[in-house]
Write a protein that holds these residues in place. Structure first.
Motif, PDB file in Angstrom:
ATOM      1  N   VAL A 197      39.074  30.982  34.974  1.00  0.00           N
ATOM      2  CA  VAL A 197      38.943  29.679  36.240  1.00  0.00           C
ATOM      3  C   VAL A 197      38.621  30.170  37.202  1.00  0.00           C
ATOM      4  CG1 VAL A 197      41.738  29.232  37.132  1.00  0.00           C
ATOM      5  CG2 VAL A 197      41.771  30.065  35.105  1.00  0.00           C
ATOM      6  N   LEU A 198      38.213  28.947  38.405  1.00  0.00           N
ATOM      7  CA  LEU A 198      37.457  29.217  39.882  1.00  0.00           C
ATOM      8  C   LEU A 198      37.949  29.080  40.492  1.00  0.00           C
ATOM      9  CD1 LEU A 198      33.626  28.286  38.574  1.00  0.00           C
ATOM     10  CD2 LEU A 198      34.964  30.385  37.744  1.00  0.00           C
ATOM     11  N   ASP A 199      38.270  29.731  41.628  1.00  0.00           N
ATOM     12  CA  ASP A 199      39.191  29.567  42.820  1.00  0.00           C
ATOM     13  C   ASP A 199      38.224  30.067  43.614  1.00  0.00           C
ATOM     14  OD1 ASP A 199      41.161  28.406  44.549  1.00  0.00           O
ATOM     15  OD2 ASP A 199      42.547  30.821  44.368  1.00  0.00           O
ATOM     16  N   PRO A 200      37.700  28.901  44.296  1.00  0.00           N
ATOM     17  CA  PRO A 200      36.586  28.834  45.573  1.00  0.00           C
ATOM     18  C   PRO A 200      36.883  29.067  46.770  1.00  0.00           C
ATOM     19  CG  PRO A 200      36.770  26.345  44.400  1.00  0.00           C
ATOM     20  CD  PRO A 200      37.444  26.946  43.866  1.00  0.00           C
ATOM     21  N   PRO A 201      36.077  29.975  47.184  1.00  0.00           N
ATOM     22  CA  PRO A 201      36.871  30.500  48.546  1.00  0.00           C
ATOM     23  C   PRO A 201      36.568  29.212  49.685  1.00  0.00           C
ATOM     24  CG  PRO A 201      34.044  31.338  47.696  1.00  0.00           C
ATOM     25  CD  PRO A 201      34.597  30.138  46.753  1.00  0.00           C
ATOM     26  N   THR A 202      37.386  29.492  50.790  1.00  0.00           N
ATOM     27  CA  THR A 202      37.876  28.614  51.721  1.00  0.00           C
ATOM     28  C   THR A 202      36.829  29.072  52.803  1.00  0.00           C
ATOM     29  OG1 THR A 202      39.655  30.035  52.729  1.00  0.00           O
ATOM     30  CG2 THR A 202      40.062  28.691  50.800  1.00  0.00           C
ATOM     31  N   VAL A 203      37.447  28.895  53.807  1.00  0.00           N
ATOM     32  CA  VAL A 203      36.571  28.770  54.902  1.00  0.00           C
ATOM     33  C   VAL A 203      36.207  30.476  55.622  1.00  0.00           C
ATOM     34  CG1 VAL A 203      36.483  27.983  57.857  1.00  0.00           C
ATOM     35  CG2 VAL A 203      36.244  25.910  56.591  1.00  0.00           C
ATOM     36  N   ASP A 204      37.658  30.823  55.715  1.00  0.00           N
ATOM     37  CA  ASP A 204      37.939  32.202  55.804  1.00  0.00           C
ATOM     38  C   ASP A 204      38.635  33.235  54.826  1.00  0.00           C
ATOM     39  OD1 ASP A 204      40.297  30.859  55.851  1.00  0.00           O
ATOM     40  OD2 ASP A 204      41.097  31.331  57.585  1.00  0.00           O
ATOM     41  N   LYS A 205      38.140  32.428  54.102  1.00  0.00           N
ATOM     42  CA  LYS A 205      38.902  33.635  52.605  1.00  0.00           C
ATOM     43  C   LYS A 205      37.739  33.770  51.596  1.00  0.00           C
ATOM     44  CE  LYS A 205      43.139  34.082  49.542  1.00  0.00           C
ATOM     45  NZ  LYS A 205      44.624  33.271  48.979  1.00  0.00           N
ATOM     46  N   ASP A 206      37.632  34.467  50.953  1.00  0.00           N
ATOM     47  CA  ASP A 206      36.637  34.618  49.468  1.00  0.00           C
ATOM     48  C   ASP A 206      37.393  34.504  48.256  1.00  0.00           C
ATOM     49  OD1 ASP A 206      34.857  36.092  50.793  1.00  0.00           O
ATOM     50  OD2 ASP A 206      35.588  38.362  50.390  1.00  0.00           O
ATOM     51  N   GLY A 207      36.978  33.590  47.769  1.00  0.00           N
ATOM     52  CA  GLY A 207      37.556  33.322  46.797  1.00  0.00           C
ATOM     53  C   GLY A 207      37.374  33.975  45.552  1.00  0.00           C
ATOM     54  N   LEU A 208      37.986  33.664  43.539  1.00  0.00           N
ATOM     55  CA  LEU A 208      38.563  34.658  42.666  1.00  0.00           C
ATOM     56  C   LEU A 208      38.199  34.133  41.796  1.00  0.00           C
ATOM     57  CD1 LEU A 208      40.055  37.246  42.988  1.00  0.00           C
ATOM     58  CD2 LEU A 208      41.598  35.878  41.739  1.00  0.00           C
ATOM     59  N   VAL A 209      37.417  34.249  40.713  1.00  0.00           N
ATOM     60  CA  VAL A 209      36.441  33.971  38.912  1.00  0.00           C
ATOM     61  C   VAL A 209      37.585  34.720  38.380  1.00  0.00           C
ATOM     62  CG1 VAL A 209      34.982  33.847  37.914  1.00  0.00           C
ATOM     63  CG2 VAL A 209      34.389  33.768  40.245  1.00  0.00           C
ATOM     64  N   THR A 210      38.047  33.837  37.731  1.00  0.00           N
ATOM     65  CA  THR A 210      39.500  34.461  37.077  1.00  0.00           C
ATOM     66  C   THR A 210      39.450  34.518  35.042  1.00  0.00           C
ATOM     67  OG1 THR A 210      41.194  34.997  38.569  1.00  0.00           O
ATOM     68  CG2 THR A 210      42.201  34.875  36.430  1.00  0.00           C
ATOM     69  N   ILE A 211      39.627  35.156  34.105  1.00  0.00           N
ATOM     70  CA  ILE A 211      39.610  35.136  32.652  1.00  0.00           C
ATOM     71  C   ILE A 211      40.911  35.762  32.643  1.00  0.00           C
ATOM     72  CG2 ILE A 211      38.732  36.221  30.859  1.00  0.00           C
ATOM     73  CD1 ILE A 211      35.623  35.377  32.517  1.00  0.00           C
ATOM     74  N   ASP A 212      41.108  34.365  31.864  1.00  0.00           N
ATOM     75  CA  ASP A 212      42.514  34.367  31.142  1.00  0.00           C
ATOM     76  C   ASP A 212      42.085  34.611  29.610  1.00  0.00           C
ATOM     77  OD1 ASP A 212      43.923  33.336  33.345  1.00  0.00           O
ATOM     78  OD2 ASP A 212      44.003  30.954  32.629  1.00  0.00           O
ATOM     79  N   TYR A 213      43.136  36.156  28.870  1.00  0.00           N
ATOM     80  CA  TYR A 213      42.417  35.864  27.894  1.00  0.00           C
ATOM     81  C   TYR A 213      44.082  36.158  26.945  1.00  0.00           C
ATOM     82  CZ  TYR A 213      42.440  41.229  29.144  1.00  0.00           C
ATOM     83  OH  TYR A 213      43.362  41.935  29.869  1.00  0.00           O
ATOM     84  N   GLY A 214      44.303  35.949  25.276  1.00  0.00           N
ATOM     85  CA  GLY A 214      45.097  36.902  25.240  1.00  0.00           C
ATOM     86  C   GLY A 214      44.604  37.137  23.341  1.00  0.00           C
ATOM     87  N   LYS A 215      45.315  37.633  23.186  1.00  0.00           N
ATOM     88  CA  LYS A 215      44.915  38.939  21.384  1.00  0.00           C
ATOM     89  C   LYS A 215      45.729  37.531  20.330  1.00  0.00           C
ATOM     90  CE  LYS A 215      43.935  42.606  23.105  1.00  0.00           C
ATOM     91  NZ  LYS A 215      42.759  43.338  22.582  1.00  0.00           N
ATOM     92  N   ASN A 216      44.219  37.301  19.503  1.00  0.00           N
ATOM     93  CA  ASN A 216      44.877  36.291  18.255  1.00  0.00           C
ATOM     94  C   ASN A 216      45.150  37.718  17.515  1.00  0.00           C
ATOM     95  OD1 ASN A 216      43.749  34.072  18.190  1.00  0.00           O
ATOM     96  ND2 ASN A 216      41.881  34.791  18.189  1.00  0.00           N
ATOM     97  N   GLU A 217      46.590  37.581  17.332  1.00  0.00           N
ATOM     98  CA  GLU A 217      47.437  38.086  16.316  1.00  0.00           C
ATOM     99  C   GLU A 217      48.082  37.666  15.190  1.00  0.00           C
ATOM    100  OE1 GLU A 217      48.440  41.576  19.450  1.00  0.00           O
ATOM    101  OE2 GLU A 217      49.320  40.143  19.132  1.00  0.00           O
TER     102      GLU A 217
END
Length: 450
Positions: free
Chosen positions: A430-450
């Motif tokens: 999941v990518l949340d791009p930067p704005t004019v005055d705020k850094d963005g975020l790159v996120t991994i969503d993950y779960g266990k295969n159980e």
């Protein structure tokens, strides 16, 4: 000694038995690696406790300003046949970009994953109307590589009909993302679905899904002077065993990489339900080669690999592992059917000049880096990138790192992982791009295969 020819004893190249042994050979990757931190652990997705899936997240910052600005040009290397898209994200909260890959729908690797996929996509749909601008299917969404050696693969029309059933969870979710949430959707091909066509994608998902043959470049307009850029590709074209650009003019192997035939062999041995054997075989061999030598001898290794007798022995090792036999010679006349009227003998696969073709196509140095990419180490290629974020797939293992590219700018690398039953975890980016005055975020969503 000066002037003495360097030799390697390839009888001592070990193909790893499992992923932990592979990681011990070739990981962790060298730096610079910057901090990645846990932002939300244990979030649940589901309507009731019995059907919940636990989603953890890992995130890192996507800086809004580069160290050095430069005039951007689209990549034009042999690995990147580019489709470009501009996304206008000014003055909107609907700005997230979600990528997932390696579902392998229609094959045995996807068995039992539907309910997890449905829960995750249902949750995504709930937030998409307000938060998500773009959804990218990043390759190997459908399976086209796992027929047995003697089987004639179905034509695309038959596959599409079957995928409409096996992929119904994804198809229904894509329809809702487009019609109810106004999300832009892309389909980027991988290696296991390399032969899917634009018309196939339109038939399955509808006319509004954009088809990308190789690499997608997103150019993000956020209202600032900085144009943020994201490169999304499956990643197989950087992998020496799975790249479709290594074509032999003599047509020893019709239009497919060596990894395709390894997958068919593994399927023939009926090993595909017990784990990701195809990836483990290829990664294991590459890891064994890389563990043999110091960096100063990279060129010497490539020179040795270019020898036909060495190449034959190495590829033979792969097929011995795939077929689970001790000596491949008694199978040399085995035929892999690629169509009703076309087949490839195993002997032709052993004679296929893979490393020589790679050297002539991309240069000797990149042969070494394409072997490293087969282990999941894309560092050399990522450092050549002018984009702010590079999202790849293919390895079936999620990853999140930061590097400095050749211009001194930060590049965030994220890998989507996979959604297969034989993997330890399922995951998406999941990518949340930067704005004019705020850094963005790159996120991994993950779960266990159980």
């Amino acid at each position: 000694m000066p002037g003495e020819e360097l030799t390697f004893n390839f009888d001592h190249v070990v193909i790893a038995e499992d992923r932990d042994e592979v990681d011990a050979m070739v990981l962790p990757l060298e730096g610079p690696i910057f901090p990645v931190y846990v932002t939300d652990v244990g979030a649940s997705v589901g309507d009731d406790e019995e059907d919940e899936i636990d989603i953890d997240t890992r995130s890192t910052t996507w800086v809004r300003k580069r160290s050095k600005e430069f005039e951007y040009t689209l990549p034009n290397d042999k690995y990147s046949k580019v489709t470009q898209e501009v996304l206008h994200l000014e003055n909107t909260k609907k700005r997230k970009i979600v990528a997932m890959s390696d579902l392998h729908l229609g094959g045995s690797w996807s068995e039992g994953m539907d309910w997890k996929l449905e829960k995750y996509l249902d949750n995504l749909i709930q937030i998409a109307k307000e938060e998500v601008a773009c959804f990218v299917m990043l390759g190997d969404i459908f399976e086209m590589w796992l027929e047995k050696f003697a089987e004639v693969p179905p034509d695309n029309a038959a596959r599409v009909q079957a995928w409409k059933e096996s992929g119904s969870v994804l198809i229904n979710a894509i329809d809702k993302l487009i019609s109810e949430c106004d999300v832009k959707v892309f389909y980027v091909r991988g290696n296991h679905d390399r032969e899917i066509t634009e018309q196939d994608v339109k038939t399955i998902f509808g006319e509004k899904v954009s088809f990308v043959p190789c690499t997608l470049i997103l150019r993000l307009k956020t209202g600032s002077e900085t144009e943020h850029r994201v490169r999304l590709a499956h990643g197989h074209e950087w992998d020496v065993f799975n790249s479709y650009m290594l074509q032999d003019s003599n047509k020893l192997i019709p239009n497919r990489p060596i990894g395709y035939y390894i997958a068919r062999a593994v399927s023939t041995a009926e090993r595909h339900d017990s784990g990701s054997e195809v990836e483990d075989l290829l990664i294991g061999l590459a890891g064994g080669l890389l563990s043999m030598i110091p960096k100063a001898l990279e060129d010497d290794l490539i020179d040795v690999l270019l020898r036909p007798e060495v190449h034959r022995k190495l590829i033979g090792r792969l097929f011995e592992g795939a077929f689970e036999v001790e000596d491949i010679d008694f199978l040399l006349q085995a035929k892999c059917r690629v169509s009703e009227n076309e087949y490839v003998r195993l002997q032709s696969l052993l004679e296929y000049p893979l490393f020589r073709l790679c050297g002539s196509e991309v240069g000797k140095q990149d042969v070494f880096h394409m072997i490293k990419a087969a282990t999941g180490d894309y560092k050399k290629f990522i450092r050549r990138s002018d984009e702010d974020v590079v999202v790849l797939a293919h390895t079936h293992r999620w990853d999140l790192r930061k590097y400095r590219n050749y211009k001194g700018n930060q590049v965030v690398y994220a890998n989507t992982g996979c959604w297969t039953c034989n993997a330890e975890e399922f995951s998406s980016v999941v990518l949340d791009p930067p704005t004019v005055d705020k850094d963005g975020l790159v996120t991994i969503d993950y779960g266990k295969n159980e």
